[in-house]
Motif scaffolding. Structure first.
Motif, PDB file in Angstrom:
ATOM      1  N   ASN A 719       0.810  -1.220   0.000  1.00  0.00           N
ATOM      2  CA  ASN A 719       0.000   0.000   0.000  1.00  0.00           C
ATOM      3  C   ASN A 719       0.841   1.267   0.000  1.00  0.00           C
ATOM      4  OD1 ASN A 719      -2.440  -1.500   0.181  1.00  0.00           O
ATOM      5  ND2 ASN A 719      -2.068  -1.783   2.377  1.00  0.00           N
ATOM      6  N   GLY A 720       2.166   1.135  -0.118  1.00  0.00           N
ATOM      7  CA  GLY A 720       3.024   2.303  -0.003  1.00  0.00           C
ATOM      8  C   GLY A 720       2.985   3.219  -1.204  1.00  0.00           C
ATOM      9  N   ILE A 721       2.694   2.671  -2.385  1.00  0.00           N
ATOM     10  CA  ILE A 721       2.705   3.452  -3.617  1.00  0.00           C
ATOM     11  C   ILE A 721       1.371   3.270  -4.322  1.00  0.00           C
ATOM     12  CG2 ILE A 721       3.789   3.668  -5.896  1.00  0.00           C
ATOM     13  CD1 ILE A 721       6.378   2.803  -4.616  1.00  0.00           C
ATOM     14  N   PRO A 722       0.739   4.348  -4.787  1.00  0.00           N
ATOM     15  CA  PRO A 722      -0.539   4.209  -5.487  1.00  0.00           C
ATOM     16  C   PRO A 722      -0.429   3.288  -6.693  1.00  0.00           C
ATOM     17  CG  PRO A 722      -0.141   6.505  -4.928  1.00  0.00           C
ATOM     18  CD  PRO A 722       1.120   5.766  -4.608  1.00  0.00           C
ATOM     19  N   TRP A 723      -1.441   2.429  -6.863  1.00  0.00           N
ATOM     20  CA  TRP A 723      -1.456   1.498  -7.970  1.00  0.00           C
ATOM     21  C   TRP A 723      -2.089   2.145  -9.198  1.00  0.00           C
ATOM     22  CZ3 TRP A 723      -5.777  -0.186 -10.600  1.00  0.00           C
ATOM     23  CH2 TRP A 723      -5.574  -1.220 -11.532  1.00  0.00           C
ATOM     24  N   GLY A 724      -1.747   1.659 -10.385  1.00  0.00           N
ATOM     25  CA  GLY A 724      -2.397   2.110 -11.610  1.00  0.00           C
ATOM     26  C   GLY A 724      -1.589   3.072 -12.437  1.00  0.00           C
ATOM     27  N   VAL A 725      -0.333   3.310 -12.071  1.00  0.00           N
ATOM     28  CA  VAL A 725       0.523   4.230 -12.807  1.00  0.00           C
ATOM     29  C   VAL A 725       1.597   3.427 -13.534  1.00  0.00           C
ATOM     30  CG1 VAL A 725       2.052   6.225 -12.674  1.00  0.00           C
ATOM     31  CG2 VAL A 725       0.123   6.004 -11.077  1.00  0.00           C
ATOM     32  N   ALA A 726       1.658   3.533 -14.850  1.00  0.00           N
ATOM     33  CA  ALA A 726       2.705   2.877 -15.629  1.00  0.00           C
ATOM     34  C   ALA A 726       3.926   3.786 -15.707  1.00  0.00           C
ATOM     35  CB  ALA A 726       2.200   2.553 -17.025  1.00  0.00           C
ATOM     36  N   VAL A 727       5.082   3.200 -15.943  1.00  0.00           N
ATOM     37  CA  VAL A 727       6.312   3.987 -16.056  1.00  0.00           C
ATOM     38  C   VAL A 727       6.215   4.884 -17.286  1.00  0.00           C
ATOM     39  CG1 VAL A 727       8.802   3.900 -16.429  1.00  0.00           C
ATOM     40  CG2 VAL A 727       7.706   2.241 -14.901  1.00  0.00           C
ATOM     41  N   PRO A 728       6.386   6.197 -17.126  1.00  0.00           N
ATOM     42  CA  PRO A 728       6.317   7.096 -18.278  1.00  0.00           C
ATOM     43  C   PRO A 728       7.544   6.949 -19.177  1.00  0.00           C
ATOM     44  CG  PRO A 728       5.961   8.261 -16.198  1.00  0.00           C
ATOM     45  CD  PRO A 728       6.526   6.926 -15.861  1.00  0.00           C
ATOM     46  N   GLY A 729       7.343   7.211 -20.461  1.00  0.00           N
ATOM     47  CA  GLY A 729       8.442   7.178 -21.413  1.00  0.00           C
ATOM     48  C   GLY A 729       9.253   8.453 -21.404  1.00  0.00           C
ATOM     49  N   LEU A 730      10.328   8.437 -22.150  1.00  0.00           N
ATOM     50  CA  LEU A 730      11.279   9.547 -22.204  1.00  0.00           C
ATOM     51  C   LEU A 730      10.694  10.727 -22.962  1.00  0.00           C
ATOM     52  CD1 LEU A 730      14.461  10.021 -21.573  1.00  0.00           C
ATOM     53  CD2 LEU A 730      14.737   9.616 -24.019  1.00  0.00           C
ATOM     54  N   GLY A 731      10.796  11.922 -22.367  1.00  0.00           N
ATOM     55  CA  GLY A 731      10.402  13.135 -23.064  1.00  0.00           C
ATOM     56  C   GLY A 731      11.439  13.537 -24.100  1.00  0.00           C
ATOM     57  N   ARG A 732      11.226  14.707 -24.689  1.00  0.00           N
ATOM     58  CA  ARG A 732      12.119  15.154 -25.763  1.00  0.00           C
ATOM     59  C   ARG A 732      13.564  15.230 -25.276  1.00  0.00           C
ATOM     60  NH1 ARG A 732       9.487  19.501 -28.228  1.00  0.00           N
ATOM     61  NH2 ARG A 732      10.043  20.775 -26.427  1.00  0.00           N
ATOM     62  N   SER A 733      14.468  14.764 -26.131  1.00  0.00           N
ATOM     63  CA  SER A 733      15.892  14.785 -25.797  1.00  0.00           C
ATOM     64  C   SER A 733      16.698  15.156 -27.029  1.00  0.00           C
ATOM     65  CB  SER A 733      16.345  13.419 -25.271  1.00  0.00           C
ATOM     66  OG  SER A 733      17.706  13.440 -24.896  1.00  0.00           O
ATOM     67  N   LEU A 734      17.598  16.101 -26.868  1.00  0.00           N
ATOM     68  CA  LEU A 734      18.531  16.480 -27.926  1.00  0.00           C
ATOM     69  C   LEU A 734      19.848  15.765 -27.668  1.00  0.00           C
ATOM     70  CD1 LEU A 734      16.351  18.774 -27.882  1.00  0.00           C
ATOM     71  CD2 LEU A 734      18.126  20.308 -28.740  1.00  0.00           C
ATOM     72  N   ASN A 735      20.308  14.998 -28.642  1.00  0.00           N
ATOM     73  CA  ASN A 735      21.455  14.122 -28.453  1.00  0.00           C
ATOM     74  C   ASN A 735      22.548  14.429 -29.468  1.00  0.00           C
ATOM     75  OD1 ASN A 735      19.660  12.777 -26.654  1.00  0.00           O
ATOM     76  ND2 ASN A 735      18.944  11.480 -28.330  1.00  0.00           N
ATOM     77  N   VAL A 736      23.774  14.303 -29.020  1.00  0.00           N
ATOM     78  CA  VAL A 736      24.919  14.487 -29.906  1.00  0.00           C
ATOM     79  C   VAL A 736      25.982  13.461 -29.538  1.00  0.00           C
ATOM     80  CG1 VAL A 736      25.907  16.264 -28.383  1.00  0.00           C
ATOM     81  CG2 VAL A 736      26.638  16.114 -30.775  1.00  0.00           C
ATOM     82  N   ALA A 737      26.630  12.903 -30.545  1.00  0.00           N
ATOM     83  CA  ALA A 737      27.721  11.953 -30.337  1.00  0.00           C
ATOM     84  C   ALA A 737      28.798  12.213 -31.374  1.00  0.00           C
ATOM     85  CB  ALA A 737      27.223  10.513 -30.431  1.00  0.00           C
ATOM     86  N   LEU A 738      30.028  12.112 -30.949  1.00  0.00           N
ATOM     87  CA  LEU A 738      31.174  12.340 -31.828  1.00  0.00           C
ATOM     88  C   LEU A 738      32.169  11.214 -31.627  1.00  0.00           C
ATOM     89  CD1 LEU A 738      32.659  14.294 -33.809  1.00  0.00           C
ATOM     90  CD2 LEU A 738      33.705  15.344 -31.786  1.00  0.00           C
ATOM     91  N   SER A 739      32.632  10.624 -32.716  1.00  0.00           N
ATOM     92  CA  SER A 739      33.614   9.548 -32.626  1.00  0.00           C
ATOM     93  C   SER A 739      34.662   9.719 -33.712  1.00  0.00           C
ATOM     94  CB  SER A 739      32.944   8.176 -32.752  1.00  0.00           C
ATOM     95  OG  SER A 739      32.296   8.051 -33.992  1.00  0.00           O
ATOM     96  N   ALA A 740      35.849   9.195 -33.439  1.00  0.00           N
ATOM     97  CA  ALA A 740      36.953   9.295 -34.391  1.00  0.00           C
ATOM     98  C   ALA A 740      37.835   8.064 -34.275  1.00  0.00           C
ATOM     99  CB  ALA A 740      37.778  10.562 -34.128  1.00  0.00           C
ATOM    100  N   ALA A 741      38.408   7.660 -35.393  1.00  0.00           N
ATOM    101  CA  ALA A 741      39.354   6.547 -35.428  1.00  0.00           C
ATOM    102  C   ALA A 741      40.658   7.047 -36.025  1.00  0.00           C
ATOM    103  CB  ALA A 741      38.799   5.394 -36.252  1.00  0.00           C
ATOM    104  N   PHE A 742      41.744   6.475 -35.572  1.00  0.00           N
ATOM    105  CA  PHE A 742      43.052   6.908 -36.083  1.00  0.00           C
ATOM    106  C   PHE A 742      44.026   5.741 -36.046  1.00  0.00           C
ATOM    107  CE2 PHE A 742      42.569   7.935 -31.599  1.00  0.00           C
ATOM    108  CZ  PHE A 742      43.689   7.345 -31.030  1.00  0.00           C
TER     109      PHE A 742
END
Length: 742
Positions: A719-742
């Protein structure tokens, strides 16, 4: 000798090569691996019967948006992911997940060592290390299966690199970094290789961390209601217990080749300082995993041989994270596991048409799970709670299969496998040796717990390619799986203890059942694959599948011990206490996927359209209930534009409402939703830049496979946490990745 991996890989004569699920001479229509031309030593195989393969080119865009390797599988038809921690998703194949799948990382059957399965197998490899994934959905060859009913996932890092004969010493390096705005996630990876014609040495390290992520738009506006006393939410509609930090993976790999023989030795270490789990009542406060993986492959006059020895040691800790109420006490939980494996597989050409594979594998898993006492009085004082003591689960398997090329059009694969699985556990105890704990511990200790299961598995697959534009496959498999240690030996019916034994994320408590029988699954599938002759202009694939499972390990309401009696049995809302039980079940569905070029030209570049549609339904035939965590019908459409060094992708995702839910678990329903993702990348020589916007319109949605939201509030009681709530998904996210090989 080494061999060159070019657009259409063919091994040079005598090159060391690990036999794959299909090692007969390639026939027209089998897909080829396409990677940049490099000098390597490793596998040269076509996509085998029943298999779907993805490689580096498919994974590159995903690496900018996730630190969870399981998400790399989401573009494979029929594969979805259970939500969990930020680096610990659990893959699902056509409604069957977790221990019902055989998941191998570089040939190692990595094992979870946690009552919540927080240290899942794919959490032990960073997405930047993944070079190839092979998925056998349902109809897995017996050489690739064993003690699983849902299929096989093989995740591989890049093979060792060697120089060509006469070339100078090779020294290469690679570095990369990323940032994601939602959760301020960031990390890096780097690696180096030093290689000659005979010896190759490489080192890789990666690090990732993130704060709690934010749900789309407004958490409050979505009608979720109060979660905490007074109605407080975490600031900024943040999803509690979704952070992770201090996630670091290191690996050193030494390989040597001589003539037609290759030996590899890899030592890896993972450490995670903290990982929150929004669908569990605990968080992971420390996980340290070390793995030693020794592998040999060789070619002989009579055929080829592959052998492997590995050891995995895991030390795992859990407790209440900062977003949970623990009333000042906390609840530390610890586990320790040792997994060892030995395997050998030989491939022999019996004739020009027939190829035989046979072998054996041994896997031993030892587990201790205990919870230190809390305080100097009360129900959690004053002894160590022993959840599983000296748990043992050992498996010995032998298999044989024959692949036959009847003609240029027809091919068959038939295999048999036998496994012996033994499990046992020693006596247990509660926080005290009397009272509420003794009432469950004493009868558990008094009974015989040793179990021996005998598995018989078989696979039959027929493949026809009547023209260069169509391929058809029909398959049937009988597979078996024995319950894991928690399904059999989690012993306490006391609600607080039962709630901590849950690896499906539904918020309910689970009690083990030593008398569980092994699952036996019968799977049939039929698929058609239509495509142009070169397989690069258009394609359409449809697969229908049906699985009947005898002794499916589902759940029943607990009506004995301290479970709560009639009230627990009759509840139609809220969290409940369950015991694992054998039932009959069926799963069926359809997977559709297709690609087509929409336009191509010097000024336009190339525009491709891709789509995936998946539907699966799971039913408990014993009770008439729906099976838990079944993904609703869903679709993904992508529009990809390539020109020069630029690749841009517009991705549309649609998921239907989840209305078929498991009533025995009071599973939470979720509404349908649509998402838009936008990604672009630029490659210049050996530098790659990725930019992405996930959930472009910041849509609020609930994860159909995310489980119940338990990420904030008092989590130690039903009874500690209200029932009936699903885990929400990820909101908007701006992503950047940079990789290099040498």
């Amino acid at each position: 000798m080494s061999f060159a991996a070019a657009d259409d890989i063919r091994a040079r004569p005598g090159a060391p090569r690990a036999p794959g699920p299909s090692d007969a001479p390639p026939v027209r229509g089998f897909e080829s691996l396409r990677v940049p031309t490099v000098v390597v030593s490793g596998r040269a195989r076509t996509e085998g019967p029943g298999a779907t393969t993805r490689d580096l080119a498919d994974f590159a865009p995903k690496r900018a948006v996730t630190s969870d390797s399981s998400r790399l599988l989401e573009d494979i038809p029929g594969v979805t992911v259970y939500g969990a921690g930020g680096i610990a998703g659990l893959p699902v194949i056509r409604g069957l997940a977790d221990d019902r799948l055989r998941i191998q990382v570089d040939g190692v059957d990595a094992m979870s060592a946690c009552p919540n399965h927080m240290n899942s197998p794919l959490s032990y490899i960073n997405p930047t290390k993944v070079a190839r994934v092979t998925v056998f959905a349902g109809i897995a060859p017996v050489s690739a299966g064993g003690d699983s009913i849902g299929g096989t996932i093989q995740v591989e890092s890049a093979p060792p690199r060697f120089t060509a004969p006469g070339e100078p010493l090779l020294a290469t390096g690679r570095v990369g970094t990323f940032y994601r705005s939602n959760g301020h996630a960031h990390g890096h990876q780097f690696g180096a290789t030093l290689a000659s014609e005979r010896v190759s040495l490489s080192f890789d390290e990666s690090m990732a961390q993130s704060q709690n992520y934010r749900a789309g738009r407004s958490f409050k506006a979505a009608g979720i209601g109060s979660l905490l006393p007074g109605g407080e939410f975490l600031e900024g509609d943040v999803v509690g217990s979704s952070a992770f930090r201090g996630s670091r993976n290191r690996e050193i790999n030494l390989a040597a080749q001589h003539e037609r023989h290759l030996i590899q030795a890899a030592v890896s270490e993972q450490s995670v300082g903290f990982e929150g789990f929004p669908n569990q009542r605990m968080d992971m406060t420390d996980n340290r995993n070390t793995m030693v993986n020794l592998r040999y492959t060789g070619q002989y006059d009579w055929g080829s041989l592959e052998a492997r020895v590995f050891e995995q040691r895991t030390r795992h800790r859990m407790d209440m994270g900062p977003n949970r109420f623990s009333y000042g006490t906390g609840m530390p939980m610890e586990s320790s596991a040792l997994t060892r494996g030995v395997s050998a597989k030989a491939t022999l050409p019996l004739s020009e048409r027939n190829l035989a594979r046979f072998g054996t594998d041994v896997l031993t898993h030892d587990l201790d799970d205990w919870w230190p006492p809390v305080g100097v009085s009360g129900s959690m004082c004053c002894n160590r709670f022993v959840n599983i003591r000296n748990g043992r689960r050992d498996r010995l398997g032998v298999f044989g299969e024959v692949e036959t090329r009847w003609s240029t059009e027809w091919m068959s694969l038939v295999g048999l496998r036998a496994d012996l699985v033994q499990s046992d556990a020693d006596d247990v105890q509660g926080y005290s040796t009397s009272g509420i704990w003794a009432s469950d511990a004493n009868p558990f200790n008094a009974r015989d717990r040793r179990r021996t299961d005998r598995h018989w598995s078989a696979t039959a697959l027929l493949r026809q390619e009547p023209t260069g534009n169509a391929t058809f496959e029909a398959g049937f498999a009988r597979k078996m799986r024995s319950p894991n240690l928690y399904e059999r030996f989690a012993w306490s019916t006391q609600p607080m203890a039962a709630l901590m034994n849950n690896f499906v994320g539904d918020g309910n408590g689970y009690i083990g059942n030593p008398d569980l029988r092994p699952e036996t699954a019968y799977t049939a599938s039929l698929s058609g694959d239509w495509h142009d002759a070169a397989r690069d202009r258009w394609g359409l694939k449809a697969t229908t599948h049906y699985t009947y499972v005898e002794d499916y390990v589902d759940a029943r309401r607990c009506d004995f011990g301290q479970c709560g009696g009639a009230a627990n049995v009759s509840r139609t809302t809220g969290f409940v206490l369950l015991q694992y039980a054998n039932h009959r079940a069926q799963l069926y569905g359809l997977d559709l996927s297709g690609t087509s070029i929409l336009g191509e030209g010097p000024r336009l570049g190339r525009v491709d359209l891709g789509a995936i549609v998946s539907y699966v339904r799971g039913e408990n035939l014993t009770t008439g209930d729906d099976l838990y965590q079944i993904m609703p019908i869903n679709a993904k459409v992508s529009l990809v534009h390539r020109k020069a060094a630029w690749t841009t992708t517009l991705e549309l995702i649609g998921v239907d409402a989840k209305s078929n839910v498991s009533r025995v678990r009071n599973e939470v329903r979720t509404p349908g939703y649509g998402l838009v993702n936008l990604r672009t990348s630029y490659e210049w020589q050996k530098i790659r830049l990725d930019l992405a916007v996930e959930n472009l319109f910041d849509r609020f949605y609930s994860l159909p496979l995310g489980g119940a939201y338990l990420g904030q509030g008092p989590s130690m009681t039903t009874n500690g946490i209200p029932w009936g709530v699903a885990v929400p998904g990820l909101g908007r996210s701006l992503n950047v990745a940079l990789s290099a090989a040498f």
